[in-house]
Design a protein around this motif. Structure first.
Motif, PDB file in Angstrom:
ATOM      1  N   CYS A 109     109.899 -41.968  88.000  1.00 54.06           N
ATOM      2  CA  CYS A 109     109.056 -42.650  87.005  1.00 54.06           C
ATOM      3  C   CYS A 109     110.642 -42.555  85.989  1.00 54.06           C
ATOM      4  N   ILE A 110     110.484 -43.016  85.152  1.00 54.37           N
ATOM      5  CA  ILE A 110     111.236 -43.158  83.534  1.00 54.37           C
ATOM      6  C   ILE A 110     109.685 -42.161  82.589  1.00 54.37           C
ATOM      7  N   ASN A 111     108.959 -42.830  83.018  1.00 53.56           N
ATOM      8  CA  ASN A 111     107.258 -41.736  82.298  1.00 53.56           C
ATOM      9  C   ASN A 111     106.592 -41.318  82.766  1.00 53.56           C
ATOM     10  N   GLU A 112     105.281 -41.655  82.407  1.00 56.88           N
ATOM     11  CA  GLU A 112     103.878 -41.772  83.189  1.00 56.88           C
ATOM     12  C   GLU A 112     103.605 -43.151  82.635  1.00 56.88           C
ATOM     13  N   LYS A 113     103.526 -43.670  81.544  1.00 53.81           N
ATOM     14  CA  LYS A 113     104.038 -45.293  81.324  1.00 53.81           C
ATOM     15  C   LYS A 113     103.482 -46.013  82.508  1.00 53.81           C
ATOM     16  N   ALA A 114     104.863 -45.898  83.535  1.00 51.57           N
ATOM     17  CA  ALA A 114     105.417 -46.557  84.441  1.00 51.57           C
ATOM     18  C   ALA A 114     104.350 -46.545  85.720  1.00 51.57           C
ATOM     19  N   VAL A 115     103.403 -45.801  85.645  1.00 49.97           N
ATOM     20  CA  VAL A 115     101.921 -45.330  86.314  1.00 49.97           C
ATOM     21  C   VAL A 115     100.719 -45.894  86.025  1.00 49.97           C
ATOM     22  N   THR A 116     100.651 -45.219  85.004  1.00 50.22           N
ATOM     23  CA  THR A 116      99.361 -45.453  84.233  1.00 50.22           C
ATOM     24  C   THR A 116      99.205 -47.009  83.534  1.00 50.22           C
ATOM     25  N   GLU A 117     100.329 -47.452  83.432  1.00 52.84           N
ATOM     26  CA  GLU A 117     100.348 -49.490  83.153  1.00 52.84           C
ATOM     27  C   GLU A 117     100.781 -49.851  84.030  1.00 52.84           C
ATOM     28  N   SER A 118     101.097 -49.092  85.020  1.00 50.65           N
ATOM     29  CA  SER A 118     101.597 -50.328  86.533  1.00 50.65           C
ATOM     30  C   SER A 118     102.898 -51.044  85.965  1.00 50.65           C
ATOM     31  N   LYS A 162     102.511 -44.290  91.782  1.00 49.57           N
ATOM     32  CA  LYS A 162     100.603 -44.917  91.885  1.00 49.57           C
ATOM     33  C   LYS A 162      99.450 -45.145  92.459  1.00 49.57           C
ATOM     34  N   LYS A 163     100.166 -44.878  93.908  1.00 51.03           N
ATOM     35  CA  LYS A 163      98.749 -44.081  94.529  1.00 51.03           C
ATOM     36  C   LYS A 163      97.748 -43.462  94.223  1.00 51.03           C
ATOM     37  N   ILE A 164      99.040 -42.753  94.489  1.00 49.30           N
ATOM     38  CA  ILE A 164      98.049 -40.693  94.050  1.00 49.30           C
ATOM     39  C   ILE A 164      97.033 -40.827  92.290  1.00 49.30           C
ATOM     40  N   HIS A 165      98.122 -42.012  91.221  1.00 48.41           N
ATOM     41  CA  HIS A 165      97.244 -41.599  90.175  1.00 48.41           C
ATOM     42  C   HIS A 165      95.955 -41.850  90.359  1.00 48.41           C
ATOM     43  N   SER A 166      95.987 -43.445  91.006  1.00 48.19           N
ATOM     44  CA  SER A 166      95.341 -44.412  91.348  1.00 48.19           C
ATOM     45  C   SER A 166      93.649 -43.618  92.299  1.00 48.19           C
ATOM     46  N   GLU A 167      94.266 -42.817  92.853  1.00 53.34           N
ATOM     47  CA  GLU A 167      93.145 -41.653  93.748  1.00 53.34           C
ATOM     48  C   GLU A 167      92.540 -40.881  93.495  1.00 53.34           C
ATOM     49  N   HIS A 168      93.819 -39.724  92.532  1.00 51.01           N
ATOM     50  CA  HIS A 168      93.378 -38.815  92.411  1.00 51.01           C
ATOM     51  C   HIS A 168      93.602 -39.170  89.929  1.00 51.01           C
ATOM     52  N   PRO A 169      92.962 -39.507  89.603  1.00 51.02           N
ATOM     53  CA  PRO A 169      93.319 -39.806  88.440  1.00 51.02           C
ATOM     54  C   PRO A 169      92.538 -38.449  87.401  1.00 51.02           C
ATOM     55  N   GLU A 170      92.350 -37.273  88.441  1.00 51.91           N
ATOM     56  CA  GLU A 170      92.014 -36.190  87.261  1.00 51.91           C
ATOM     57  C   GLU A 170      93.967 -35.508  87.525  1.00 51.91           C
ATOM     58  N   ILE A 171      94.786 -35.848  88.243  1.00 50.43           N
ATOM     59  CA  ILE A 171      95.904 -34.932  88.025  1.00 50.43           C
ATOM     60  C   ILE A 171      96.647 -35.792  86.529  1.00 50.43           C
ATOM     61  N   LYS A 172      96.924 -35.075  86.459  1.00 49.88           N
ATOM     62  CA  LYS A 172      98.209 -35.277  85.502  1.00 49.88           C
ATOM     63  C   LYS A 172      99.591 -35.892  85.262  1.00 49.88           C
ATOM     64  N   MET A 173      99.902 -36.449  85.322  1.00 49.34           N
ATOM     65  CA  MET A 173     101.350 -36.996  85.977  1.00 49.34           C
ATOM     66  C   MET A 173     102.684 -36.871  84.924  1.00 49.34           C
ATOM     67  N   LEU A 174     103.394 -36.092  85.040  1.00 53.26           N
ATOM     68  CA  LEU A 174     104.573 -36.079  84.241  1.00 53.26           C
ATOM     69  C   LEU A 174     105.794 -36.567  84.997  1.00 53.26           C
ATOM     70  N   PHE A 175     106.723 -36.824  84.051  1.00 48.60           N
ATOM     71  CA  PHE A 175     108.384 -36.470  84.376  1.00 48.60           C
ATOM     72  C   PHE A 175     108.774 -36.594  83.722  1.00 48.60           C
ATOM     73  N   SER A 176     110.435 -36.364  84.020  1.00 52.13           N
ATOM     74  CA  SER A 176     111.486 -36.020  82.661  1.00 52.13           C
ATOM     75  C   SER A 176     111.406 -36.942  81.565  1.00 52.13           C
ATOM     76  N   HIS A 177     111.053 -38.532  81.760  1.00 50.43           N
ATOM     77  CA  HIS A 177     111.837 -38.246  79.883  1.00 50.43           C
ATOM     78  C   HIS A 177     109.595 -38.397  79.686  1.00 50.43           C
ATOM     79  N   SER A 178     108.749 -38.015  80.326  1.00 52.53           N
ATOM     80  CA  SER A 178     107.790 -37.881  79.752  1.00 52.53           C
ATOM     81  C   SER A 178     107.432 -37.742  77.993  1.00 52.53           C
ATOM     82  N   GLY A 179     105.971 -38.296  77.554  1.00 58.51           N
ATOM     83  CA  GLY A 179     106.119 -37.767  75.649  1.00 58.51           C
ATOM     84  C   GLY A 179     105.435 -36.423  76.033  1.00 58.51           C
ATOM     85  N   ILE A 180     105.084 -35.491  74.924  1.00 57.19           N
ATOM     86  CA  ILE A 180     105.076 -34.573  74.596  1.00 57.19           C
ATOM     87  C   ILE A 180     103.687 -34.161  74.032  1.00 57.19           C
ATOM     88  N   GLU A 181     102.071 -34.453  74.367  1.00 55.53           N
ATOM     89  CA  GLU A 181     101.001 -34.701  73.439  1.00 55.53           C
ATOM     90  C   GLU A 181     101.045 -33.348  72.138  1.00 55.53           C
TER      91      GLU A 181
END
Length: 261
Positions: free
Chosen positions: A208-217, A242-261
């Motif tokens: 995914c380009i970043n985590e928002k692609a998953v968290t915001e479907s 997306k299914k992993i995120h839905s079924e395991h919300p405790e997991i932090k999703m990171l990608f090559s272009h995820s923003g840094i908090e």
């Protein structure tokens, strides 16, 4: 017994992307996204990098370098390299004991020649590409490490972690279950994602380009699919994540272009 002492994310350059061109239900236009490198400190193996980020070493081939920077809208300088950032934290490049690659491209391999002694770890296909050195892209040729660098292919995990519910093959990257690998199909033929169970971190590379692609479907556009080597597999992998995120919300999703908090 806890193996992961610490985890950190580094921005090692940036890439400009028009997100609304990539996802149908996204109204974000042109934005600069980080090119990420991740570091863990492992109790037994010391400091380990996931990818190595960009470097100006690829400017040794100025024509292909200019084309690549323009094609991907990349921007970075010597202070962005993972080596420079580690030096600012008081680390020497010698402290890096392993580099785990998700795949082969200049954003993943750019700083490999700057690391003096380490073990290169990835799936067998990625290592085969590095070993044969048959790159059509001249940019990569200046970032491929010398053959003297020890290389190790990840092997299947003996146990059955939850990841087997989503991916056919799960790999034991370090041999102790502390980092698990899995095949990410679609973007290119040779790509591996990683999961660090102790800290619930999922590293999905360019799936995914970043985590928002998953968290915001987000819904991939045809333009995004046209950029993939295998669009159908890419969509299948995207749905799995997306299914992993839905079924395991405790997991932090990171990608090559995820923003840094």
């Amino acid at each position: 017994m806890k193996n992961i002492i610490s985890f950190k994310q580094y921005c090692c350059g940036k890439e400009k992307i028009v997100l609304s061109d990539m996802y149908e239900n996204c109204d974000t236009g042109l934005c600069e996204l980080p090119i990420n490198v991740f570091r863990i400190e492992h109790k037994k193996f010391g400091n380990i990098l996931f990818n190595s980020g960009c470097s100006n070493l690829i400017s040794k081939n100025p024509i292909t370098y200019a084309k690549d920077k323009t094609k991907h809208n990349l921007s970075f300088n010597k202070n962005d390299t993972i080596i420079s950032q580690l030096n600012n934290e008081g680390f020497d490049a010698m402290c890096i004991k392993k580099v785990i690659l998700t795949h082969c491209d200049p954003e993943c391999c750019g700083c490999l020649p700057l690391i003096p002694k380490y073990e290169l770890v990835s799936n067998a296909k990625v290592l085969a590409i590095l070993n044969c050195g048959s790159f059509s892209d001249g940019v990569m040729k200046s970032t491929v490490p010398k053959n003297s660098i020890p290389r190790r292919a990840i092997v299947p995990f003996g146990e059955k972690p939850f990841l087997n519910d989503y991916f056919k093959w799960v790999y034991d990257v370090l041999g102790d279950g502390s980092v698990l690998g899995f095949d990410i199909d679609g973007h290119c033929e040779t790509k591996t994602g990683y999961f660090i169970p102790e800290i619930n971190v999922f590293i999905g590379a360019d799936a995914c380009i970043n985590e928002k692609a998953v968290t915001e479907s987000y819904i991939p556009t045809q333009k995004l699919l046209d950029l993939q080597a295998y669009p159908d597999y890419y969509l299948e992998t995207f749905e799995k994540i997306k299914k992993i995120h839905s079924e395991h919300p405790e997991i932090k999703m990171l990608f090559s272009h995820s923003g840094i908090e």
